[in-house]
Design a protein around this motif. Structure first.
Motif, PDB file in Angstrom:
ATOM      1  N   TYR A 129       0.788  -1.136   0.051  1.00  0.00           N
ATOM      2  CA  TYR A 129      -0.146  -0.097   0.024  1.00  0.00           C
ATOM      3  C   TYR A 129       0.706   1.022  -0.085  1.00  0.00           C
ATOM      4  N   TYR A 150      -2.257 -12.445   0.002  1.00  0.00           N
ATOM      5  CA  TYR A 150      -3.053 -11.558  -0.946  1.00  0.00           C
ATOM      6  C   TYR A 150      -4.529 -12.146  -1.263  1.00  0.00           C
ATOM      7  N   GLU A 151      -4.586 -13.225  -0.998  1.00  0.00           N
ATOM      8  CA  GLU A 151      -5.817 -13.895  -1.081  1.00  0.00           C
ATOM      9  C   GLU A 151      -6.763 -13.830   0.193  1.00  0.00           C
ATOM     10  N   ASN A 152      -5.900 -13.340   1.246  1.00  0.00           N
ATOM     11  CA  ASN A 152      -6.956 -13.312   2.461  1.00  0.00           C
ATOM     12  C   ASN A 152      -6.851 -11.714   2.951  1.00  0.00           C
ATOM     13  N   GLU A 177      -8.513  -9.060   2.201  1.00  0.00           N
ATOM     14  CA  GLU A 177     -10.012  -8.451   2.234  1.00  0.00           C
ATOM     15  C   GLU A 177     -10.342  -8.840   3.751  1.00  0.00           C
ATOM     16  N   GLY A 178      -9.935  -9.800   4.253  1.00  0.00           N
ATOM     17  CA  GLY A 178     -10.425 -10.155   5.665  1.00  0.00           C
ATOM     18  C   GLY A 178      -9.824  -9.481   6.913  1.00  0.00           C
ATOM     19  N   SER A 208      -5.624  -2.621   4.338  1.00  0.00           N
ATOM     20  CA  SER A 208      -5.792  -3.888   3.805  1.00  0.00           C
ATOM     21  C   SER A 208      -6.613  -3.916   2.569  1.00  0.00           C
ATOM     22  N   SER A 209      -7.269  -2.784   2.212  1.00  0.00           N
ATOM     23  CA  SER A 209      -7.967  -2.667   1.121  1.00  0.00           C
ATOM     24  C   SER A 209      -7.140  -2.432  -0.126  1.00  0.00           C
ATOM     25  N   LYS A 240      -3.466  -5.960  -3.056  1.00  0.00           N
ATOM     26  CA  LYS A 240      -4.097  -6.617  -4.157  1.00  0.00           C
ATOM     27  C   LYS A 240      -3.066  -7.407  -4.811  1.00  0.00           C
TER      28      LYS A 240
END
Length: 327
Positions: free
Chosen positions: A128, A286-288, A290-291, A297-298, A301
């Motif tokens: 980020y 990278y696949e978790n 969003e949790g 965290s947004s 990606k």
């Protein structure tokens, strides 16, 4: 006679096949430039940053994701952030760490805070934007970077990402560290010093909102010193790893947007970790993402994970990005 002749020949043939199988690949595995999976530790040390910054809480969440989705446990530890983290990986003290993309690029080149190039540090991926925030108060009379002259200003630990950012921003304004009364404080000490009146301003490079600055805003009216557009253009031309950024109105109670610059936060890993393990860790993070509970965290990606990366990517991470179609 025929039977006696064939038996030794068959034994020799079998022996040759055995030797060929044992020596078929000088690398011993398909681990690429990463380490051998047999040498992967059972417990990974993940270096973050100071407890009042963004790295520490986000690193704690990532350590849990790694522990829950791979065969190893990960432990997040506090540190003095980027420069120290790079050297900790190089020296084998930690396995994975938060870094700024500019700092790790300097480390690989062996410039600025690094006397010689590091050889065992590879990229996992960027995360980020890390915003350079020049924090002060409404009553300090500091409305531009030039107004920092003669003021007591925290610039972070020598060699840290924040310190280098401060040097470079002062440079494009025709200033050096000699033009300010520089203090080498961490984020918590910086905001505490501003609150107590012991320092006038502080450079803080971190994702916004930063916990230490939010804490300061709870007791005083925070101001962020803007960087003029022409200086942003000059800085990004001289140092391409910077990008223009905006701290939005409402952050820390600000009444208007503030123009500034940012670098990127990233994860770096030791080249001793195997391709398989780094692939699993990269995929898990990278696949978790969003949790995760943290606001930053947004931004995490896969499609932007190679932005700002100017060093070699670990083959395990590269394998995941190739599968995800990231260029």
């Amino acid at each position: 006679m025929k039977k006696k002749w064939l038996s030794p020949l068959a034994l020799i043939f079998a022996l040759l096949l055995f030797l060929a199988a044992c020596g078929g690949d000088d690398n011993g595995s398909s681990e690429g430039d990463g380490g051998d999976s047999s040498t992967d530790p059972d417990m990974l040390q993940l270096a973050t940053g100071g407890t009042s910054g963004t790295y520490y809480p986000l690193g704690g969440e990532m350590a849990k994701i790694i522990s829950d989705n791979t065969d190893v446990e990960a432990n997040a530890i506090s540190s003095n952030a980027s420069a120290e983290n790079v050297l900790s990986i190089e020296n084998g003290d930690v396995d994975i760490a938060f870094v700024q993309t500019d700092v790790v690029a300097h480390a690989v080149e062996g410039i600025n805070a690094f006397d010689e190039p590091v050889e065992h540090v590879m990229a996992m991926g960027s995360l980020y934007p890390e915003t350079i925030q020049i924090v002060t108060t409404d009553g300090a009379g500091i409305e531009s970077v030039e107004d920092l002259a003669g003021k007591t200003v925290s610039v972070g630990a020598p060699g840290s990402g924040t310190f280098i950012n401060a040097e470079q921003i002062l440079e494009v304004h025709g200033m050096t560290m000699d033009d300010i009364d520089a203090e080498n404080l961490d984020f918590g000490e910086s905001t505490g010093g501003i609150q107590d009146g012991n320092i006038d301003a502080a450079f803080i490079t971190a994702g916004t909102p930063t916990g230490a600055v939010e804490g300061l805003a709870a007791s005083v009216d925070v101001a962020i010193v803007p960087i003029a557009q022409e200086k942003i253009d000059e800085l990004t031309e001289a140092y391409p790893y910077y990008a223009a950024d905006v701290i939005e109105e409402g952050t820390y109670g600000l009444t208007e947007d503030v123009n500034t610059v940012a670098v990127l936060a990233a994860l770096a890993v030791s080249d001793s970790l195997s391709e398989d393990l780094v692939y699993e860790m990269t995929k898990a993070i990278y696949e978790n993402a969003e949790g995760m509970a943290h606001d930053k965290s947004s931004f995490i990606k896969a499609e932007t994970a190679l932005d700002g990366i100017d060093i070699e990517v670990h083959p395990g991470a590269q394998k995941y990005f190739d599968e995800a179609g990231v260029e």
